[in-house]
Design an enzyme around this catalytic site. Structure first.
Site, PDB file in Angstrom:
ATOM      1  N   LYS A 139       1.676  -4.014   1.393  1.00 10.84           N
ATOM      2  CA  LYS A 139       2.500  -2.769   1.471  1.00 10.84           C
ATOM      3  C   LYS A 139       3.865  -3.411   2.166  1.00 10.84           C
ATOM      4  O   LYS A 139       3.981  -4.460   2.655  1.00 10.84           O
ATOM      5  CB  LYS A 139       1.767  -1.796   2.339  1.00 10.84           C
ATOM      6  N   SER A 150       0.388   0.484  -6.626  1.00 11.68           N
ATOM      7  CA  SER A 150       0.709   1.108  -5.441  1.00 11.68           C
ATOM      8  C   SER A 150       2.086   0.612  -4.819  1.00 11.68           C
ATOM      9  O   SER A 150       2.896   0.974  -4.247  1.00 11.68           O
ATOM     10  CB  SER A 150      -0.199   0.998  -4.080  1.00 11.68           C
TER      11      SER A 150
END
Length: 173
Positions: A77, A32
């Site tokens: 993230k 990701s």
């Protein structure tokens, strides 16, 4: 012999204390955050980047790469939305205050059908987080806004990757 045992106990205790209070480790378990971080990267995380024992002394900033906990799972993230910003998103893009986070694809919200966008105004103490690999990321588009107190720390550097040794020492920016 007893002196060596005492030394080993002291060193292990010191390492445990550092791990509990100052630094942590996180292994990237998905793609990701590609192309910047790879699956298998072992990341050093600074737990004191933003707060000490619950006392916040530094603001989380746009662009920071953070490790956070959500539903007992840890994620890594990038921060793209903070207090006061308007986030608009759909499956193809995210706009922060009308500017695309994917700079080469769109310039302004007007370039998409406005009706297809979801809008969120970021309030105090919450963040909008995205994976760098936009189409392959579980992030704020799916799990929602993340409270600042869910942030475990700021990612500092890659300390190990078994398959990609050239990544060792990569500073995370």
């Amino acid at each position: 012999m007893f002196d060596k045992l005492i030394s080993i106990v002291i060193v292990i205790s010191f390492i445990i204390l550092i791990n509990i209070f100052i630094l942590d480790f996180y292994m990237v378990s998905s793609s990701s955050m590609r192309p910047f971080l790879f699956k298998g990267d072992q990341i050093l995380v600074n737990k004191f980047s933003y707060s000490i024992f619950g006392f916040r002394y530094s603001d989380i900033k746009i662009g920071d790469v953070v490790v956070f906990e959500h539903n007992r799972e840890k994620y890594i993230k990038r921060v793209v939305g903070i207090k006061g910003q308007l986030i608009q998103f759909n499956q193809d893009n995210v706009f922060v205050d009308g500017r695309s986070t994917r700079s080469n694809e769109y310039d302004h919200v007007d370039s998409l059908r406005i009706g297809s966008l979801r809008s969120i105004k970021i309030k105090d103490e919450v963040l909008f987080l995205l994976g760098d690999n936009f189409h392959n990321s579980i992030d704020s588009r799916e799990i929602g806004l993340i409270n600042e107190n869910q942030v475990l720390g700021e990612a500092l550097l890659v300390i190990f990757n078994q398959d990609k040794t050239e990544r060792i020492g990569l500073i995370i920016e």
